[in-house]
Design an enzyme around this catalytic site. Structure first.
Site: not given
Ligand code: BDR
Ligand code: CA
Length: 313
Positions: A242
């Site tokens: 992500h």
């Molecule tokens: C987001 O949620 C977090 O767990 C990750 O770091 C990312 O920023 C993804 O949904």
């Protein structure tokens, strides 16, 4: 030209990879500060993780601040089930020697934006938007001074990862996301629709390990840990990656494709709270407030990460 950025984050293995990539790119990105927020784990643990990451990068010159320890209105929800108890499980990183700055992260955001030329600071948000929204509420004059906000958050075609309707960063603090999306600041959003394309397949992870430096090994260990949950959940060859999409977008926007659209946040419905309602097909005349990244070049993205991480200790 070098772009000044502040990274607001809840590290998080994928946040860590994003921060390392930014710190490895000084010719393009001048990381003037890092602010921790509550999200993946508690604020205290996220702040500690941020210190560990700057030390891993050999960049103890970058100040680290702690911001808000809970969302604006709602109770904090965390994600130890994905990231482990420390939020950064995987590598065995030494306890940090560097300490946090004394100033509150929200006051730092305000001071940095008020003391630099307007339109010169980009905010990169990798977690819930609490700190940024609180800064906007406390000192509204910062709104016109932010160059751009590039955020990981939201989803439309992939819908939710924490509820059927919502992505984690937006779900944790939907009220903050609402404040930020209505602020009028130019926003680039990297939602699950693009981050789910960036799969950390065994071949791509191996390439990161083969860099052979401390950072590459730590990243390999981090992502090998955090991908376990998603591999079972999605049944794919690799897990989504992500937060590094935010930094990759700043470094190589041509890796991504998107549209300028209206995105609004559901803040009240119990069923769909935190949903990013994206008018991707332009079926309303709501004001366009977001450049929404829909897809990206995964091989180009991992090549960029490998090239940048190789520059680190
Ligand atoms: C987001 O949620 C977090 O767990 C990750 O770091 C990312 O920023 C993804 O949904
Ligand atoms: Ca994050």
């Amino acid at each position: 030209m070098t772009r000044k950025i502040i990274i607001d984050t809840d590290p998080g293995q994928d946040d860590a990879v994003a921060i390392l990539t930014a710190l490895a790119s000084p010719e393009a990105l001048d990381v003037i500060g890092i602010v921790a927020v509550a999200g993946n784990v508690s604020l205290a643990q996220n702040a500690r993780n941020a210190l560990k990451i700057v030390e891993l990068a050999g960049r103890t010159d970058v100040p680290v601040y702690a911001g808000c320890e809970r969302p604006m209105r709602r109770t904090l929800i965390t994600a130890e089930y994905v990231h482990g108890d420390t939020g950064l499980d995987g590598p065995d990183l030494p306890p940090p020697v560097k300490t946090l700055e004394a100033q509150h992260g929200v006051d730092y955001l305000i001071e940095a934006l008020m003391s630099h030329e307007p339109g010169t600071i980009t905010l990169c948000t990798l977690g819930p938007l609490t700190n940024v929204a609180m800064a906007m509420v406390k000192e509204p004059r910062i709104i016109g001074r932010i160059k751009e906000i590039v955020m990981m958050g939201g989803a439309y075609f992939e819908v939710g990862n924490v509820t059927p309707a919502a992505e984690f960063n937006i779900y944790v603090d939907p009220d903050a996301a609402d404040v930020v999306l209505r602020s009028g600041v130019h926003i680039v959003m990297a939602p699950l629709d693009v981050t789910h394309m960036m799969q950390s397949t065994p071949k791509r992870l191996k390439k990161l390990l083969e860099i052979g430096n401390k950072a590459g090994t730590a990243v390999y260990q981090m992502l090998s840990f955090s991908e376990r949950f998603d591999l079972i959940k999605y049944g794919t060859e690799g897990a989504p990656l992500h937060d590094p999409c935010v930094i990759a977008y700043l470094l190589k926007p041509e890796l991504f494709e998107g549209r300028h659209i209206n995105v609004e946040i559901e803040t009240t419905s119990e069923l769909t709270v935190g949903m990013t309602v994206a008018d991707y097909w332009g079926v309303t005349d709501r004001k366009r407030n977001v450049h929404y990244l829909r897809s990206g070049d995964a091989d180009g993205f991992y090549d960029l990460l490998a090239e940048r991480l190789a520059r680190l200790p």
